[in-house]
Design a protein around this motif. Structure first.
Motif, mmCIF file in Angstrom:
data_model
loop_
_atom_site.group_PDB
_atom_site.id
_atom_site.type_symbol
_atom_site.label_atom_id
_atom_site.label_comp_id
_atom_site.label_asym_id
_atom_site.label_seq_id
_atom_site.Cartn_x
_atom_site.Cartn_y
_atom_site.Cartn_z
ATOM 1 N N TYR A 40 -12.148 32.250 0.867
ATOM 2 C CA TYR A 40 -11.665 31.611 -0.090
ATOM 3 C C TYR A 40 -12.448 30.118 -0.341
ATOM 4 O O TYR A 40 -13.594 30.015 -0.607
ATOM 5 C CB TYR A 40 -10.227 31.471 -0.071
ATOM 6 C CG TYR A 40 -9.493 30.807 -1.033
ATOM 7 C CD1 TYR A 40 -9.432 31.350 -2.526
ATOM 8 C CD2 TYR A 40 -8.665 29.750 -0.956
ATOM 9 C CE1 TYR A 40 -8.778 30.829 -3.528
ATOM 10 C CE2 TYR A 40 -7.985 29.332 -2.029
ATOM 11 C CZ TYR A 40 -8.038 29.821 -3.391
ATOM 12 O OH TYR A 40 -7.475 29.046 -4.163
ATOM 13 N N LEU A 41 -11.617 28.825 0.155
ATOM 14 C CA LEU A 41 -12.297 27.755 0.293
ATOM 15 C C LEU A 41 -12.948 27.426 1.589
ATOM 16 O O LEU A 41 -13.340 26.419 1.447
ATOM 17 C CB LEU A 41 -11.261 26.914 -0.230
ATOM 18 C CG LEU A 41 -10.392 26.945 -1.622
ATOM 19 C CD1 LEU A 41 -9.427 25.906 -1.778
ATOM 20 C CD2 LEU A 41 -11.622 26.927 -2.793
ATOM 21 N N THR A 42 -12.863 28.143 2.369
ATOM 22 C CA THR A 42 -13.484 27.820 3.807
ATOM 23 C C THR A 42 -14.844 28.483 3.807
ATOM 24 O O THR A 42 -15.169 29.726 3.638
ATOM 25 C CB THR A 42 -12.695 28.250 4.801
ATOM 26 O OG1 THR A 42 -11.299 27.902 4.813
ATOM 27 C CG2 THR A 42 -13.127 27.812 6.231
ATOM 28 N N ILE A 43 -15.725 27.674 3.954
ATOM 29 C CA ILE A 43 -17.117 27.943 4.240
ATOM 30 C C ILE A 43 -17.604 28.077 5.870
ATOM 31 O O ILE A 43 -17.523 26.955 6.496
ATOM 32 C CB ILE A 43 -18.245 26.877 3.783
ATOM 33 C CG1 ILE A 43 -18.233 26.829 2.096
ATOM 34 C CG2 ILE A 43 -19.679 27.499 4.017
ATOM 35 C CD1 ILE A 43 -18.330 28.177 1.579
ATOM 36 N N ASP A 44 -17.834 29.198 6.129
ATOM 37 C CA ASP A 44 -18.537 29.304 7.694
ATOM 38 C C ASP A 44 -19.980 29.337 7.577
ATOM 39 O O ASP A 44 -20.644 30.158 6.963
ATOM 40 C CB ASP A 44 -17.951 30.777 8.196
ATOM 41 C CG ASP A 44 -18.342 30.902 9.491
ATOM 42 O OD1 ASP A 44 -18.994 30.178 10.248
ATOM 43 O OD2 ASP A 44 -17.771 31.940 10.143
ATOM 44 N N ARG A 45 -20.452 28.229 8.273
ATOM 45 C CA ARG A 45 -21.883 27.942 8.366
ATOM 46 C C ARG A 45 -22.494 28.555 9.542
ATOM 47 O O ARG A 45 -23.725 28.370 9.818
ATOM 48 C CB ARG A 45 -22.111 26.340 8.577
ATOM 49 C CG ARG A 45 -21.751 25.716 7.230
ATOM 50 C CD ARG A 45 -21.721 24.256 7.382
ATOM 51 N NE ARG A 45 -21.522 23.466 6.110
ATOM 52 C CZ ARG A 45 -20.311 23.232 5.659
ATOM 53 N NH1 ARG A 45 -19.382 23.461 6.218
ATOM 54 N NH2 ARG A 45 -20.091 22.619 4.424
#
Length: 285
Positions: A40-45
């Motif tokens: 959703y709005l969370t970016i896992d880098r």
């Protein structure tokens, strides 16, 4: 470095750095995004190759990518084949003082909006459009055809018309550079008009042909508006899927992955086209 060289480099450096930043910055961001994941709005880098594995293994992505390459290749071939006679006619058959007027006519499509031209093709190819009405009026068909619009064929027709001037102009420039004395020498040596064209004119015009191929192929692979308007479900291309991933599914990493794969494939095909053209033209391009 001399003082003049340093002064010139100092003058060029700011705009050059600005241009490189505008070009390389977005590409670097897209490349980095392709190794991340999003919930959703969370970016896992955390770096991962999962997006690439999914993009290369999922049949939906493969189908759309292959369709995009096929449509673009078809548009490119059709456009260049139709553009070459026009460019040849203007270069060899039109008086020099009238060539500018003919080039002016070729650029007339640029006067109207690209989106407006797409809508005009929707009017022409639509169920109750000009094409169906004309065929019914000539009693060639009894009812309107549904296969004219909202498919890959409609995308090919629309893109071929939109990019025709981009193919005509570079071919015309290449033909204008040909020394007419070479053609006369070929005819003096007993060559026919067709043989002279194949052995002299076409090889010398190959740089323009290659330029036309690349100018048409590269942007049509990433065209978004035309498939969205006239493609329907069977004419969607990779740009439409990228838009869906970014805005519809809220999965920017997958959209970035598809964009990177598309850029890599276009680069490989473009380099192969240039290499093949050089081989066919004997290293002249």
């Amino acid at each position: 470095m001399t003082q003049d060289s340093r002064r010139g480099l100092a003058l060029v450096a700011p705009p050059l750095g600005y241009a490189v930043a505008l070009l390389a910055g977005p590409l670097l961001a897209i490349f980095l995004f392709s190794f991340w994941t999003q919930d959703y709005l969370t970016i896992d880098r955390t770096p991962t190759l999962g997006n690439y594995r999914e993009a290369l293994s999922d049949p939906i992505y493969r189908t759309i990518m292959l369709r995009s390459l096929w449509i673009s290749a078809t548009v490119t071939i059709v456009t260049v084949i139709l553009a070459f006679p026009v460019a040849y006619y203007v270069s060899f058959r039109i008086r020099p003082d009238r060539k500018s007027f003919w080039l002016f006519l070729i650029t007339i499509p640029f006067w109207t909006s690209y989106l407006l031209r797409i809508f005009l093709w929707k009017v022409i190819l639509g169920y109750n459009g000009v094409m169906n009405s004309g065929l019914i009026g000539l009693r060639i068909i009894d009812e309107p055809l549904t296969a004219l619009l909202y498919n890959a064929n409609a995308v090919i027709i629309t893109l071929s018309h939109a990019f025709a001037p981009f193919a005509i102009l570079p071919i015309f420039v290449a033909l204008e550079k040909i020394d007419r004395a070479l053609l006369e020498a070929g005819r003096d040596l007993g060559e026919s008009a067709a043989t002279t064209f194949l052995r002299v004119t076409l090889p010398l015009a190959m740089p323009g042909v290659v330029a036309a191929l690349l100018i048409v192929f590269i942007p049509t692979v990433g065209d978004y508006v035309t498939p969205a308007q006239v493609g329907g479900s069977g004419g969607q291309m990779i740009a439409n899927m990228i838009q869906t991933q970014f805005l519809g599914l809220n999965n920017a990493p997958m959209g970035a992955t598809l964009a990177v794969i598309a850029m890599v494939l276009v680069t490989i095909i473009s380099l192969a086209t240039v290499w093949l053209a050089r081989r066919l033209a004997g290293g002249r391009t």
